[in-house]
Design an enzyme around this catalytic site. Structure first.
Site, short mmCIF file in Angstrom:
data_model
loop_
_atom_site.label_atom_id
_atom_site.label_comp_id
_atom_site.label_asym_id
_atom_site.label_seq_id
_atom_site.Cartn_x
_atom_site.Cartn_y
_atom_site.Cartn_z
CD1 TRP A 1 13.13 29.08 -7.19
CD2 TRP A 1 13.88 31.00 -6.33
NE1 TRP A 1 13.36 29.94 -8.24
CE2 TRP A 1 13.82 31.13 -7.74
CE3 TRP A 1 14.33 32.10 -5.58
CZ2 TRP A 1 14.20 32.30 -8.41
CZ3 TRP A 1 14.69 33.26 -6.24
CH2 TRP A 1 14.63 33.35 -7.64
CB THR A 2 16.69 28.10 0.03
OG1 THR A 2 16.77 29.51 0.27
CG2 THR A 2 17.76 27.67 -0.95
CG ASP B 1 13.60 37.15 -2.74
OD1 ASP B 1 12.52 37.70 -2.50
OD2 ASP B 1 13.81 36.49 -3.78
CD1 TRP C 1 11.11 34.24 -14.55
CD2 TRP C 1 9.94 32.84 -13.26
NE1 TRP C 1 10.18 34.98 -13.87
CE2 TRP C 1 9.43 34.14 -13.06
CE3 TRP C 1 9.35 31.78 -12.55
CZ2 TRP C 1 8.38 34.42 -12.19
CZ3 TRP C 1 8.31 32.06 -11.67
CH2 TRP C 1 7.83 33.36 -11.50
CG HIS D 1 11.23 39.21 -5.13
ND1 HIS D 1 10.72 38.20 -4.34
CD2 HIS D 1 10.65 39.05 -6.34
CE1 HIS D 1 9.88 37.46 -5.06
NE2 HIS D 1 9.82 37.97 -6.28
CG ASP E 1 11.54 37.92 -9.76
OD1 ASP E 1 12.34 38.81 -9.43
OD2 ASP E 1 11.34 36.91 -9.07
CD GLU E 2 7.37 35.87 -8.44
OE1 GLU E 2 6.67 34.88 -8.63
OE2 GLU E 2 8.21 35.93 -7.51
CG ASP F 1 11.68 25.60 -5.96
OD1 ASP F 1 11.67 25.21 -7.14
OD2 ASP F 1 11.10 26.64 -5.58
#
Ligand code: ACM
Ligand code: ZN
Length: 555
Positions: free
Chosen positions: A488-489, A207, A413, A282, A346-347, A440
């Protein structure tokens, strides 16, 4: 003593605390607190006592491998070392048999226990392994203990359990980019998955904030891309992005040898590791290492905290980007035997693609109407490569935009619509909607909880999740392979915190993906969870204890 209590799928629906008590009085044999609850449990009178003469019968190599796992656990719990042999006694044995019983699926199993013996049968070693996970749950909770040997008398109740999972994909994800976790913790996470009969570990290795896997051909990915200025003193969303001259780093990556070790460890627990290598967005960590991968080719830093929108992405007009990703994926496919290779997707904010001459040229050459079609071109080109190696591409639901790659599987998602659209078009789908599967998010009132990214996904909400959308026909529903929770951390700095966010919600998801819809029962689940919490404590798994208060209040 011959009285047999048949607890069918239907009656388990009505299995309340009251019913359980009544059952105790009549049968002296309580239904064990098994999670996820099996498809069929029939309790019988009597129990099997494990003593020093008990043998484990296993003939082939595969059966013996599973027998060893069982004997180790029993030894720890009772102090007894059971002999593993291929010859059956008349009684006082536990047998593990691989059979061609067509009623059992690839991961299913059958347990028949009486005062005389325990017979375990499955079509695969995977099924035998799940039978053991169930057996552990009928034993004292100390079977999960990390402490040294106990000296307990061990009984297995007389019963018949026929079990088989509802879904073939039962996943848990972990983001190791936003925070990095040791190999030791990854193994613990895998153990927790196995206990819950989850079969897929989605390892989010890339990421913006850190590249976490050694790639031999591109050493700067880890030399530069795995390090960021340490801003751990500030919450994720409050970390400034400007270059400060500070040279204290937060860093970490897995060597290829460590990755092999993790994949092997997971295989021994019948868990497939699906690696995720993000593209085209990402990936700021990769661009920081190799600036030629972006449209502007400008040097950037690995960000230490949140970045939004994500505009620094791979250039879709530069052929080196495809060479680079194919080289990276070649090394990845050598390390991970999984059918699926996750490419993110994604994104991506595609504003740079609008301005970039190479990207614009690509759109002209390939007759692409807009940047969404350019992303689709990107993913399709990568898919061709993955398919040429005999693997399959999986990606987040943005890969639907501009046209889905022909054989892609979609991870839905942003809600369930992506999943519905993909299934209707005949593509396989893993459901992981933010509404139910983002672990998360807070699991209780934020006032009493450690800082999280936001949201609210309590245990009951996870438990009530139904992966098959009403909109799908029976034929389309076949494409829903299962579900997965994502961790997701950003707000999980260490392993203990990951455990806390994963547990007990993983138990609820386990029942969603394993047990048939008709079996699920929240009141009964709550009651069984009280024992599950004791297992977590014995195993030294951190879990959200405020959930226990809520459950006890509701008892
Ligand atoms: C995602 O949460 N961006 C897949
Ligand atoms: Zn470009």
């Amino acid at each position: 003593m011959k009285k047999i209590l048949l607890i069918s799928i239907i009656t388990s629906l009505f299995l309340s605390a009251f019913a359980q008590k009544k059952l105790d009085e009549t049968s002296k044999n309580q239904i064990p607190d098994i999670i996820p609850f099996p498809q069929l449990v029939e309790m019988k009178a009597g129990k099997f006592e494990i003593d020093k003469k008990t043998i484990i019968v296993a003939s082939g190599q595969d059966e013996k491998q599973i027998a060893k796992l069982l004997s180790q656990r029993i030894e720890k719990l009772s102090g007894l070392t059971l002999q593993i042999t291929s010859k059956k006694n008349k009684s006082n044995f536990i047998s593990l048999v691989l059979s061609q019983n067509e009623k059992l699926g690839a991961e299913g199993y059958l347990i028949k226990s009486s005062a005389n013996s325990v017979e375990i049968e499955a079509k695969t070693t995977h099924g035998l392994f799940y039978a053991l996970q169930t057996i552990y749950q009928v034993l004292p909770v100390e079977v999960f203990s990390i402490n040294q040997k106990q000296k307990q008398t061990v009984f297995i109740p007389a019963m018949q359990i026929t079990d088989n999972p509802r879904f073939s994909y039962r996943g848990m994800h972990l983001d190791v980019s936003r925070h990095f976790f040791s190999v030791e913790f990854i193994k613990k996470y895998i153990d927790i998955l196995a206990m819950h009969k989850m079969n897929t570990f989605h390892w989010h290795l890339v990421d913006d904030q850190g590249w976490r896997i050694e790639i031999k051909k591109y050493p700067k990915l880890t030399e530069i891309g795995s390090k960021r200025i340490n801003r751990e003193d500030k919450p994720w969303g409050k970390r400034n992005y400007e270059i400060t001259g500070d040279t204290t780093y937060y860093e970490g990556f897995y060597t290829q040898d460590q990755v092999k070790e993790v994949v092997r460890y997971a295989q021994e627990r019948f868990i497939t590791v699906v690696p995720e290598i993000e593209m085209p967005a990402h990936v700021m960590c990769a661009i920081a290492a190799y600036p030629e991968l972006s449209c502007s080719q400008k040097q950037i830093e690995v960000p230490s905290g949140s970045v939004w929108p994500i505009t620094e992405i791979y250039c879709a007009g530069n052929d080196f980007v495809f060479t680079f990703n194919q080289d990276v994926l070649s090394e990845i496919m050598e390390l991970f035997p999984s059918k699926y290779i996750h490419i993110g997707g994604d994104e991506a904010t595609k504003t740079n693609w609008e301005k970039c001459s190479k990207c614009q040229q690509r759109m002209k050459d390939e007759n692409l109407a807009d940047v969404h079609e350019l992303q689709s071109y990107f993913i399709k080109r990568i898919e061709q490569f993955i398919v040429s190696k005999g693997r399959q591409l999986i990606g987040w639901d943005e890969i639907l935009e501009g046209g889905l790659a022909p054989e892609a599987t979609v991870m839905s998602w942003r809600g369930i619509n992506g999943g519905i659209q993909a299934a209707k078009a005949g593509h396989d789908v893993v459901m992981t909607p933010v509404s139910h599967c983002y672990f998360d998010y807070y699991q209780n009132n934020p006032d009493g909880e450690p800082l999280a990214i936001g949201g609210y996904t309590p245990l009951k909400k996870v438990y009530d999740y139904e992966p098959i959308p009403d909109e799908l026909t029976k034929q389309q529903a076949v494409h829903i392979l299962g579900a997965q929770a994502n961790l997701w951390t950003e707000y999980m700095p260490d392993g203990k915190h990951v455990e806390y966010m994963a547990l007990p919600r993983m138990a609820a998801l386990a029942e969603v993906v394993w047990s048939n819809k008709e079996i699920k029962n929240w009141d009964n689940f709550k009651m069984r969870m009280l024992t599950q919490f004791k297992r977590y404590e014995a195993a030294d798994y951190n879990y959200c204890k405020t959930t226990i208060d809520a459950l006890e209040k509701n008892k």
